[in-house]
Design an enzyme around this catalytic site. Structure first.
Site, PDB file in Angstrom:
ATOM      1  N   MET A  41       0.660   3.176  -3.149  1.00  0.00           N
ATOM      2  CA  MET A  41      -0.535   3.984  -3.376  1.00  0.00           C
ATOM      3  C   MET A  41      -0.660   5.121  -2.367  1.00  0.00           C
ATOM      4  SD  MET A  41      -1.546   2.486  -6.004  1.00  0.00           S
ATOM      5  CE  MET A  41      -3.049   3.411  -6.241  1.00  0.00           C
ATOM      6  N   TRP A  87     -12.738   0.312   7.806  1.00  0.00           N
ATOM      7  CA  TRP A  87     -14.180   0.070   7.958  1.00  0.00           C
ATOM      8  C   TRP A  87     -14.572  -1.396   7.762  1.00  0.00           C
ATOM      9  CZ3 TRP A  87     -14.391   4.179   3.690  1.00  0.00           C
ATOM     10  CH2 TRP A  87     -14.055   3.645   2.449  1.00  0.00           C
ATOM     11  N   ASP A  88     -13.607  -2.287   7.516  1.00  0.00           N
ATOM     12  CA  ASP A  88     -13.912  -3.716   7.376  1.00  0.00           C
ATOM     13  C   ASP A  88     -13.273  -4.524   8.508  1.00  0.00           C
ATOM     14  OD1 ASP A  88     -15.547  -3.769   5.009  1.00  0.00           O
ATOM     15  OD2 ASP A  88     -13.759  -3.219   3.882  1.00  0.00           O
ATOM     16  N   ASN A 134       0.809  -1.217   0.000  1.00  0.00           N
ATOM     17  CA  ASN A 134       0.000   0.000   0.000  1.00  0.00           C
ATOM     18  C   ASN A 134       0.840   1.264   0.000  1.00  0.00           C
ATOM     19  OD1 ASN A 134      -2.814  -0.617  -0.106  1.00  0.00           O
ATOM     20  ND2 ASN A 134      -2.639  -1.538   1.918  1.00  0.00           N
ATOM     21  N   CYS A 173      -6.892  -0.947   9.435  1.00  0.00           N
ATOM     22  CA  CYS A 173      -6.515  -1.768   8.288  1.00  0.00           C
ATOM     23  C   CYS A 173      -6.175  -0.796   7.169  1.00  0.00           C
ATOM     24  CB  CYS A 173      -7.612  -2.751   7.920  1.00  0.00           C
ATOM     25  SG  CYS A 173      -9.255  -2.022   7.736  1.00  0.00           S
ATOM     26  N   SER A 174      -6.769  -0.942   6.003  1.00  0.00           N
ATOM     27  CA  SER A 174      -6.503   0.021   4.931  1.00  0.00           C
ATOM     28  C   SER A 174      -7.389   1.253   5.089  1.00  0.00           C
ATOM     29  CB  SER A 174      -6.723  -0.629   3.564  1.00  0.00           C
ATOM     30  OG  SER A 174      -5.800  -1.688   3.358  1.00  0.00           O
ATOM     31  N   ASP A 175      -8.698   1.061   4.950  1.00  0.00           N
ATOM     32  CA  ASP A 175      -9.624   2.180   5.091  1.00  0.00           C
ATOM     33  C   ASP A 175     -10.278   2.248   6.462  1.00  0.00           C
ATOM     34  OD1 ASP A 175      -9.217   3.143   2.490  1.00  0.00           O
ATOM     35  OD2 ASP A 175     -10.614   1.658   1.676  1.00  0.00           O
TER      36      ASP A 175
END
Length: 747
Positions: A224, A336-337, A221, A332-334
């Site tokens: 990005m 929300w999961d 990541n 995590c990444s965003d």
């Protein structure tokens, strides 16, 4: 024409293209009204800050007057307009103060401007905020998205459009080899999560930064613009990677699990028996190799491994907070999961309140709905961002309207529709929430006394979420639900479930029969050896193996036994109550009987005493020459028979002087009656004369002398006998003193 309208209606409901085509928007008014979810979220924030005595209201939210605080944390309304972060809730719990230096304890008030500045360093503006506070130690669970530490993100700001694939590859290598960029405001905000209660000067508590992703994914990541934190920039912190796969791996895992159940279950999802599909049982008549292959297929699905990873990560987080009093930041990444899975499950392990019906609802509304888990995308429903008639400036990509099918499912004859595109970029469906509920069911299996709700409640909750009957889980964020007007237009799932429970009370199937809040009134810290999950039969096997999925039959039998026991208990309580009432009545009657006995004894004693006194009085009166008559009504009459003065019975002198003839005439008057009276001791004076005559003798003169000192009044014991007569008649007589003068008698 009518058939066409019916067809269009069915098509619109089965394959909705807009959120407003979903059933909840078209089923008419619902009796299960949905109170404003913002009020419930704000009440939960008040509870976390120890301000449970405060009650939120719509007026408070409209005025923005909900910015309460305690010693360490405050509620901020910086995101009330959803500009800072469209996927975050309107109310955020942030540190009350931040350090001037991340390595010192000198603090200043954390202003909303600093909060906004820190959000620019996090993906989607999802800065670190508090999800749960330990009421005793002050340690917190915080959540955020990944930091924007990648070189590409920072360099793109200055040189947009100049990056080729070779340059991107080079940036990845450089990002791994070189130090990452950092943000001072973000570092200070994260350091404030380690504040001690009471201004403790011993230093900050330990901070763990839990990255839910595999390490390689976090490094990828960087290309990005994302990445992970560097411990060198976050004082006294430790970064831990949990290695949980992304949404695409979870989607494929569930698809393989469904294929396994269709292949080896007694009934497939299309209703065909396994015997008819394969010409024989899938176990191959006891063939061990076939059985081993079947078990290997279940293992290859990876579903249980993913569930175990989420459980292990959540248990690790809970143990750090409970045992070390450390603070943990999860992302995590965003954010929300996997972050929602880990944070909410750790909340469930740490706080017994979240294991009740009310707390479980508050937990889902806080860490899943308010913090922007994209339910529409993950469940394959039409998104608001994909509607042309109501455009919204949202960053998420629209999802497809149908669920994907694996090649195995298609080859087995399943009629599930194929998604328009199978690429990960376009298909955002993933069973993240289902996986979390599966984890909760595993904890319920391990700790059957710790949860107020049962496994049947979890199954019904999932069915309600997937049925689109209620609007609680529509849209991707709190902002979208507010724009669409979900709370005003759709029924409330929580009100519906509460109504089901109220219909039967605690005997309802949603209640856990074995719930004992005192047995587990603290954190649940399962050891690693206990985190071996099993397939959740009530949900996964209910269609493929309906008879074997009835794991609830034993619970149903226990529930019936419990119901009968409850009825017997009520009958016992009623009988005990009646027995107690009867005992009390008998005791009361016994007391009254004893009282009556005492009164009877007292009356008998008085009667005996009165009898004795009557006999004595009779003897005394007879000794005076009088005859005593006792009437039945209790009155006593004395007739004078004779006396020493020569007064005969029934002769009373009446004297009248007639001046006409000067002759003194004597007449007899028989109207005189004499009665005997007894007076109590307390009216008898100490004067001997008073004891003889008493206050009842009207013959007593005013100067204290006795008019008839020789009357022979009788006295008996402590009482005396006086003569009462019709003294008016006596006074009207002319009685010669010679009758009372002994000297005259001597002459």
């Amino acid at each position: 024409m009518q058939r066409r309208a019916i067809y269009d209606g069915l098509l619109r409901c089965t394959k909705p293209s807009r959120p407003w085509d979903l059933y909840a928007f078209n089923c008419g008014p619902s009796k299960f009204t949905n109170a404003n979810p913002k009020v419930r979220l704000l009440n939960e924030c008040f509870r976390l800050l120890g301000k449970g005595f405060c009650s939120a209201s719509i007026d408070m939210i409209d005025k923005g007057s909900y910015t309460l605080s305690n010693e360490l944390w405050r509620i901020s309304n910086v995101n009330s307009d959803y500009i800072m972060s469209p996927s975050y809730p309107f109310a955020l719990i942030v540190p009350k103060s931040i350090s001037l230096n991340s390595k010192t304890n000198n603090c200043l008030v954390a202003s909303d401007e600093e909060v906004v500045h820190a959000s620019s360093f996090r993906s989607k503006g999802r800065l670190p905020v508090v999800s749960w506070c330990h009421p005793g130690t002050g340690a917190v669970l915080a959540r955020s998205s990944q930091p924007l530490v990648g070189l590409m993100m920072n360099m793109r700001r200055h040189m947009p459009g100049l990056w080729s694939e070779i340059e991107v590859t080079f940036v990845i290598v450089v990002a791994v080899l070189h130090a990452c960029l950092h943000c001072n405001t973000d570092e200070k905000l994260v350091a404030a999560l380690c504040s001690q209660l009471g201004g403790d000067k011993r230093g900050r508590r330990k901070l763990y930064i839990a990255d839910a992703r595999p390490r390689k994914n976090a490094l990828a990541n960087v290309a990005m613009g994302g990445g992970s934190e560097s411990p060198s920039h976050y004082f006294q912190s430790e970064v831990v990677f949990f290695g949980i796969d992304n949404i695409h791996a979870m989607r494929e895992s569930l698809s393989r699990l469904r294929d396994y159940l269709d292949t080896h279950g007694s009934t497939s999802s299309d209703g065909t028996l396994s015997l008819l599909r394969h010409g024989g049982w899938t176990w191959g008549g006891g063939n061990l190799s076939s059985m081993s292959a079947s078990v290997a297929t279940l293992g290859d699905s990876g579903w249980l491994i993913h569930v175990q990873s989420v459980l292990a990560g959540s248990a690790w987080i809970a143990a750090r907070v409970a045992l070390e009093s450390a603070s943990v930041l999860v992302h995590c990444s965003d954010g929300w999961d996997r972050t929602s899975q880990l944070i909410s499950l750790a909340n469930l392990l740490l706080d017994p309140y979240y294991r009740t019906f009310t707390g479980f609802q508050a937990l889902i509304e806080k860490d899943w709905l308010a913090f922007g888990h994209p339910f529409e995308e993950r469940m394959g429903m039409p998104t608001v961002s994909g509607c042309s008639d109501k455009p919204l400036d949202l960053s998420r990509q629209s999802s497809v309207g149908s669920f994907p099918s694996s090649p195995m499912r298609q080859s087995s004859g399943s009629s599930a529709p194929q998604a328009p595109s199978s690429s990960h970029a376009q298909n955002q469906y993933s069973p993240i929430f289902l996986q979390w509920i599966d984890c909760v069911s595993q904890l319920l299996r391990m700790y059957p006394f710790a949860f107020e709700f049962s496994s049947a409640f979890l199954v019904d909750l999932l069915d309600c979420v997937l049925s689109c009957r209620f609007g609680n889980f529509f849209c991707n964020s709190e902002k979208e639900r507010q724009l669409v007007g979900v709370s005003e237009s759709c029924g409330c799932l929580w009100a519906y479930l509460a109504d089901l429970r109220s219909s039967e009370g605690r005997s309802h199937v949603h209640y856990n029969l074995f719930y004992s809040p005192l047995k587990h009134n603290g954190p649940l810290l399962p050891p690693a050896a206990a985190l071996a999950p099993t397939l959740w039969p009530q949900f996964h096997l209910r269609w493929a193996c309906p008879s074997e999925a009835q794991a609830g039959e034993l619970e149903a039998q226990c529930r019936n036994m419990s119901l009968k026991f409850s009825e017997l208990q009520k009958a016992k309580e009623g009988a005990e109550k009646k027995a107690k009432e009867t005992t009390n009545a008998m005791e009361s009657l016994s007391a009254e009987l004893q009282k009556e006995k005492r009164l009877s004894s007292s009356a008998m004693a008085l009667a005996k005493r009165a009898s004795k006194e009557s006999a004595a009085i009779k003897r005394a009166i007879q000794s005076l020459g009088c005859k005593v008559h006792f009437a039945g009504g209790g009155d006593t009459t004395v007739d004078i028979e004779t006396n020493p003065m020569g007064i005969t019975q029934e002769s009373v002198f009446s004297h009248s002087k007639r001046e006409s003839d000067g002759i003194l005439q004597h007449q007899y008057n028989s109207d005189l009656s004499i009665s005997i009276s007894a007076v109590a001791d307390d009216v008898v004076s100490n004067n001997p004369l008073d004891r003889v005559c008493g206050a009842i003798c009207p013959s007593r003169s005013r100067d204290g002398g006795c008019r008839w000192p020789e009357a022979g009044c009788a006295q008996l014991c402590s009482q005396f006998i006086g003569v009462k007569a019709n003294y008016d008649a006596i006074d009207s007589l002319s009685i010669y003193e010679t009758y009372f003068d002994t000297r005259e008698e001597g002459k």
